[in-house]
Design a protein around this motif. Structure first.
Motif, PDB file in Angstrom:
ATOM      1  N   PRO A  32      47.893 -84.580 -32.629  1.00 53.75           N
ATOM      2  CA  PRO A  32      47.241 -83.388 -33.184  1.00 53.75           C
ATOM      3  C   PRO A  32      48.305 -82.542 -33.893  1.00 53.75           C
ATOM      4  O   PRO A  32      49.489 -82.584 -33.510  1.00 53.75           O
ATOM      5  N   GLU A  73      40.643 -78.686 -27.213  1.00 52.59           N
ATOM      6  CA  GLU A  73      40.543 -80.145 -27.320  1.00 52.59           C
ATOM      7  C   GLU A  73      41.660 -80.651 -28.216  1.00 52.59           C
ATOM      8  O   GLU A  73      41.972 -80.038 -29.227  1.00 52.59           O
ATOM      9  N   PRO A 126      42.590 -84.224 -30.082  1.00 49.57           N
ATOM     10  CA  PRO A 126      42.290 -85.631 -30.364  1.00 49.57           C
ATOM     11  C   PRO A 126      43.572 -86.416 -30.623  1.00 49.57           C
ATOM     12  O   PRO A 126      44.532 -85.900 -31.190  1.00 49.57           O
ATOM     13  N   LYS A 134      44.117 -89.804 -32.360  1.00 48.89           N
ATOM     14  CA  LYS A 134      43.657 -90.984 -33.091  1.00 48.89           C
ATOM     15  C   LYS A 134      44.622 -92.132 -32.801  1.00 48.89           C
ATOM     16  O   LYS A 134      45.834 -91.947 -32.834  1.00 48.89           O
ATOM     17  N   GLU A 150      37.652 -91.924 -34.773  1.00 49.23           N
ATOM     18  CA  GLU A 150      36.534 -91.034 -35.062  1.00 49.23           C
ATOM     19  C   GLU A 150      36.496 -89.905 -34.030  1.00 49.23           C
ATOM     20  O   GLU A 150      36.552 -90.151 -32.834  1.00 49.23           O
ATOM     21  N   ILE A 151      36.391 -88.673 -34.523  1.00 50.40           N
ATOM     22  CA  ILE A 151      36.377 -87.508 -33.644  1.00 50.40           C
ATOM     23  C   ILE A 151      34.939 -87.232 -33.214  1.00 50.40           C
ATOM     24  O   ILE A 151      34.070 -86.984 -34.054  1.00 50.40           O
ATOM     25  N   GLU A 191      31.710 -85.256 -32.141  1.00 50.24           N
ATOM     26  CA  GLU A 191      31.246 -83.904 -32.461  1.00 50.24           C
ATOM     27  C   GLU A 191      30.077 -83.549 -31.557  1.00 50.24           C
ATOM     28  O   GLU A 191      29.180 -84.362 -31.343  1.00 50.24           O
ATOM     29  N   VAL A 206      40.183 -87.968 -26.650  1.00 51.95           N
ATOM     30  CA  VAL A 206      40.250 -86.513 -26.778  1.00 51.95           C
ATOM     31  C   VAL A 206      40.601 -85.925 -25.421  1.00 51.95           C
ATOM     32  O   VAL A 206      39.942 -86.211 -24.425  1.00 51.95           O
TER      33      VAL A 206
END
Length: 183
Positions: A24, A78, A80, A82, A97-98, A100, A112
């Motif tokens: 992040p 949060e 993430p 990746k 993919e985050i 939602e 996450v």
């Protein structure tokens, strides 16, 4: 803070040989150190994260590794991470993919880390206990305690004391062995 990752082995033909993690924005690669990894695996820093890689694992064996992050951001809820998982045959699984809120779960979700807000540090020199301080925590199971400066100092002091105790014990054992050899 130590973070443990598990890259699930999904190939029937080849073992995992690397995990590339995009950090992040609030965490720099220089803040990350390898804490645990499969035998022979090493950490290398990338401009936007890090890679943990080594000899390919057995087919079906998950890649479990842990990294220590010097400081998590205090204002994040949060984070993430990746991740690109690479197999010995060149296959790459992209877990980028985050997720939602309010939307269906993505097919390849990025890991996450969910954080609880940092606990405010009292400003008075001698805090007085309150009933709230003694109340049990209702934090979510996946919440993380954010260490304060005094927590870090306490942990550092305890680690030094432990290190000194181990050194003294090792010296005592060494002296005992030398005495026995001389007899």
């Amino acid at each position: 803070m130590t973070l443990t990752f598990t890259g699930e082995a999904e190939s029937n033909r080849a073992g995992i040989n690397s995990e590339r993690v995009v950090l992040p924005p609030a965490i720099t690669p220089e803040q990350v150190r390898l804490a645990k990894a499969p035998f022979g695996w090493r950490l290398s820093h990338n401009p936007d994260g890090f890679t943990v890689a080594g000899p390919a694992l057995r087919v079906g064996q998950d890649a479990v590794f842990a990294v220590t992050v010097a400081q998590l951001p205090s204002d994040a809820t949060e984070l993430p991470f990746k991740t690109l998982e690479t197999y010995g045959d060149g296959r790459v699984d992209r877990w980028i993919e985050i997720p939602e809120a309010g939307k269906p779960a993505p097919a390849n979700p990025a890991p996450v880390l969910k954080l609880k807000p940092a606990t405010p540090v009292p400003t008075s020199a001698s805090p007085t206990p309150t009933s709230a301080a003694a109340a049990p925590s209702s934090a979510a199971p996946n919440a993380i305690h954010r260490p304060t400066g005094s927590d870090n100092a306490t942990v550092t002091n305890l680690l030094w004391i432990l290190l000194i105790a181990v050194a003294v014990a090792a010296a005592a054992i060494g002296a005992s062995v030398l005495r026995r050899r001389r007899r």
